[in-house]
Write a protein that holds these residues in place. Structure first.
Motif, PDB file in Angstrom:
ATOM      1  N   VAL A  91       0.779  -1.117  -0.201  1.00 40.63           N
ATOM      2  CA  VAL A  91      -0.024   0.051  -0.093  1.00 40.63           C
ATOM      3  C   VAL A  91       0.741   1.178  -0.075  1.00 40.63           C
ATOM      4  CG1 VAL A  91      -2.036  -1.139   1.169  1.00 40.63           C
ATOM      5  CG2 VAL A  91      -0.064   0.247   2.516  1.00 40.63           C
ATOM      6  N   THR A  92       0.482   2.199  -0.240  1.00 36.80           N
ATOM      7  CA  THR A  92       0.996   3.738  -0.368  1.00 36.80           C
ATOM      8  C   THR A  92       1.391   3.953   1.248  1.00 36.80           C
ATOM      9  OG1 THR A  92      -0.862   5.125  -0.091  1.00 36.80           O
ATOM     10  CG2 THR A  92      -0.348   4.317  -2.269  1.00 36.80           C
ATOM     11  N   LEU A  93       2.296   5.129   1.011  1.00 33.18           N
ATOM     12  CA  LEU A  93       2.711   5.539   2.530  1.00 33.18           C
ATOM     13  C   LEU A  93       1.516   6.136   3.399  1.00 33.18           C
ATOM     14  CD1 LEU A  93       6.243   7.260   2.125  1.00 33.18           C
ATOM     15  CD2 LEU A  93       5.746   5.170   3.330  1.00 33.18           C
ATOM     16  N   LYS A  94       0.614   6.780   2.478  1.00 34.44           N
ATOM     17  CA  LYS A  94      -0.420   7.431   2.875  1.00 34.44           C
ATOM     18  C   LYS A  94      -1.522   6.501   3.621  1.00 34.44           C
ATOM     19  CE  LYS A  94      -4.341  10.374   1.604  1.00 34.44           C
ATOM     20  NZ  LYS A  94      -4.985  10.988   0.411  1.00 34.44           N
ATOM     21  N   ASP A  95      -1.628   5.185   2.973  1.00 36.57           N
ATOM     22  CA  ASP A  95      -2.505   4.146   3.471  1.00 36.57           C
ATOM     23  C   ASP A  95      -1.728   3.231   4.722  1.00 36.57           C
ATOM     24  OD1 ASP A  95      -4.349   5.107   1.643  1.00 36.57           O
ATOM     25  OD2 ASP A  95      -3.816   3.915   0.292  1.00 36.57           O
ATOM     26  N   LEU A  96      -0.525   3.451   5.032  1.00 33.14           N
ATOM     27  CA  LEU A  96       0.397   2.508   5.729  1.00 33.14           C
ATOM     28  C   LEU A  96      -0.459   2.533   7.075  1.00 33.14           C
ATOM     29  CD1 LEU A  96       3.981   2.205   4.914  1.00 33.14           C
ATOM     30  CD2 LEU A  96       2.359   0.489   5.256  1.00 33.14           C
ATOM     31  N   PRO A  97      -0.746   3.691   7.607  1.00 34.61           N
ATOM     32  CA  PRO A  97      -1.326   3.611   9.221  1.00 34.61           C
ATOM     33  C   PRO A  97      -2.708   2.898   9.451  1.00 34.61           C
ATOM     34  CG  PRO A  97      -0.575   6.143   8.452  1.00 34.61           C
ATOM     35  CD  PRO A  97      -0.632   5.027   7.340  1.00 34.61           C
ATOM     36  N   VAL A  98      -3.456   3.046   8.367  1.00 31.78           N
ATOM     37  CA  VAL A  98      -4.696   2.177   8.269  1.00 31.78           C
ATOM     38  C   VAL A  98      -4.325   0.644   8.206  1.00 31.78           C
ATOM     39  CG1 VAL A  98      -6.925   1.396   7.262  1.00 31.78           C
ATOM     40  CG2 VAL A  98      -6.201   3.976   7.451  1.00 31.78           C
ATOM     41  N   TYR A  99      -3.350   0.243   7.453  1.00 29.21           N
ATOM     42  CA  TYR A  99      -2.900  -1.052   6.920  1.00 29.21           C
ATOM     43  C   TYR A  99      -2.245  -1.734   8.144  1.00 29.21           C
ATOM     44  CZ  TYR A  99      -0.078  -4.701   5.204  1.00 29.21           C
ATOM     45  OH  TYR A  99       0.970  -5.837   4.797  1.00 29.21           O
ATOM     46  N   LEU A 100      -1.300  -1.072   9.032  1.00 26.90           N
ATOM     47  CA  LEU A 100      -0.763  -1.393  10.083  1.00 26.90           C
ATOM     48  C   LEU A 100      -1.645  -1.511  11.213  1.00 26.90           C
ATOM     49  CD1 LEU A 100       2.449   0.771   9.865  1.00 26.90           C
ATOM     50  CD2 LEU A 100       2.411  -1.572   9.729  1.00 26.90           C
ATOM     51  N   GLN A 101      -3.000  -1.196  11.421  1.00 23.58           N
ATOM     52  CA  GLN A 101      -3.887  -1.406  12.271  1.00 23.58           C
ATOM     53  C   GLN A 101      -4.146  -3.071  12.268  1.00 23.58           C
ATOM     54  OE1 GLN A 101      -7.140   1.023  12.027  1.00 23.58           O
ATOM     55  NE2 GLN A 101      -5.993   2.998  12.401  1.00 23.58           N
TER      56      GLN A 101
END
Length: 280
Positions: A91-101
Motif C-alpha cells: 500500500v502507499t505511505l498514506k495508506d500505511l497507518p490504516v494497513y498497520l492497524q
C-alpha cells in the motif's frame, strides 16, 4: 596471516564492484587478503578485529567510532537516488497507518545495519508513521512475505527495475534527499586502529590508489560494464546504476552523516554523534 598483510572486507554488490575490480590489479596484491560478505556480517567481524579495513556501514562507524579511523574522501553514497536500497509496500505511505492497524509486521533484511537505521529514521521523522512490529528476514526473501519489507543490494535493484505488480517501491536515498536535501552515505572506509607499522604503510598506499580509482571509474563505466558478469542486468542498466553512485566524502556528505547521527541518537540507536576520526 603474516603481519605484513592486511585483510579487507569485500562487499559483492554491484555498487562497489568497480572499486574492487581495480584494487585487485594492484602490484602489491599479494599483501592483501579479501574477505567477502554482506555489509552486516563484515561489520561484525570488523568489530572483532578479524578485518583490518573495510568499506562498511556508516551506522557501524557512528555506533562504534572509538574503535576506528576513517579513510578520508571515500564513501559509498548516493546524491539523490540509489535504486538498490528500497522499501516495498503493498500500500502507499498514506495508506500505511490504516494497513498497520491490521497487519503490524514490517520485515527488514539482515544484510545492512545502515539501511535498517535509515528506514527507521525516515519512518519516525520524515513519514511520521505508527511504529510497526519490526521483523528480520534473510536477504532476498521480502517479496515472499507479502508484507512491507526493506531490501538492499542487487536483489533490490532487480525489484526496482522490474517492479512486481501491486507493490509501491520507495528509493530510500531519494526519500532522504527529499527530507534533508543532502546525499546519503551508506558506507565509509573503516580502519581498525590496531595496525602494525607495515600495515599502516599498505593502508596509506591503498588510500592513494582509491583516490585514483574514483577518477578512473568515472571515465571507464562502459568498459567496466562489459567486464561485469551480467546476470540479471544489461550493460545499459549497469552504467545507469553506476552513474548514481557517489564515492566522495566531502562537506555535504559529512553534514549528512552528522544529521543521520542526530536522528539515530534521538531514536536511542546510538549514544551520540561522534567526530570523524581520520587515518593519518
Amino acid at each position: 596471516m603474516p603481519e605484513e598483510t592486511i585483510k579487507i572486507g569485500q562487499i559483492s554488490y554491484l555498487n562497489i564492484w568497480p572499486i574492487f575490480y581495480y584494487l585487485k590489479e594492484l602490484p602489491y596484491k599479494d599483501k592483501i587478503r579479501y574477505i567477502p560478505g554482506h555489509p552486516s556480517w563484515l561489520n561484525r567481524i570488523l568489530q572483532k578485529k578479524e578485518l583490518d579495513l573495510s568499506p562498511s556501514s556508516s551506522f557501524e562507524y557512528l555506533a562504534f567510532a572509538e574503535q576506528y579511523k576513517l579513510l578520508p574522501n571515500l564513501s559509498i553514497s548516493a546524491k539523490k537516488e540509489v535504486q538498490s536500497v528500497i522499501f516495498c509496500s503493498p500500500v502507499t505511505l498514506k495508506d500505511l497507518p490504516v494497513y498497520l492497524q491490521k497487519e503490524k509486521e514490517v520485515f527488514l533484511t539482515q544484510a545492512s545495519a545502515t539501511s535498517v537505521a535509515l528506514l527507521k529514521v525516515l519512518w519516525s521523522f520524515a513519514w511520521r508513521l505508527p511504529q510497526p512490529q519490526w521483523r528480520t528476514i534473510s536477504p532476498g526473501t521480502g517479496l515472499h512475505t507479502g508484507k512491507p519489507f526493506l531490501e538492499i543490494g542487487d536483489k533490490a535493484l532487480e525489484i526496482y527495475l522490474n517492479p512486481p505488480p501491486g507493490w509501491v517501491i520507495i528509493d530510500l536515498a531519494r526519500a532522504w534527499y527529499e527530507f534533508t536535501n543532502l546525499p546519503f552515505v551508506f558506507a565509509v572506509w573503516i580502519v581498525n586502529q590496531d595496525l602494525s607499522k607495515e600495515q599502516k604503510r599498505i593502508v596509506d598506499l591503498l588510500c592513494e590508489e582509491l583516490a585514483a580509482i574514483k577518477q578512473k571509474i568515472s571515465s571507464n563505466l562502459r568498459q567496466l560494464a562489459s567486464f561485469y558478469p551480467k546476470q540479471n542486468f544489461s550493460e545499459e542498466q549497469i552504467v545507469n546504476y553506476w552513474l548514481l553512485m557517489d564515492y566522495d566524502l566531502d562537506p555535504p556528505h559529512m553534514a549528512s552523516l552528522a544529521l543521520f547521527g542526530q536522528y539515530l541518537t534521538k531514536l536511542g540507536m546510538i549514544s551520540g554523534t561522534p567526530v570523524l576520526n581520520w587515518m593519518s
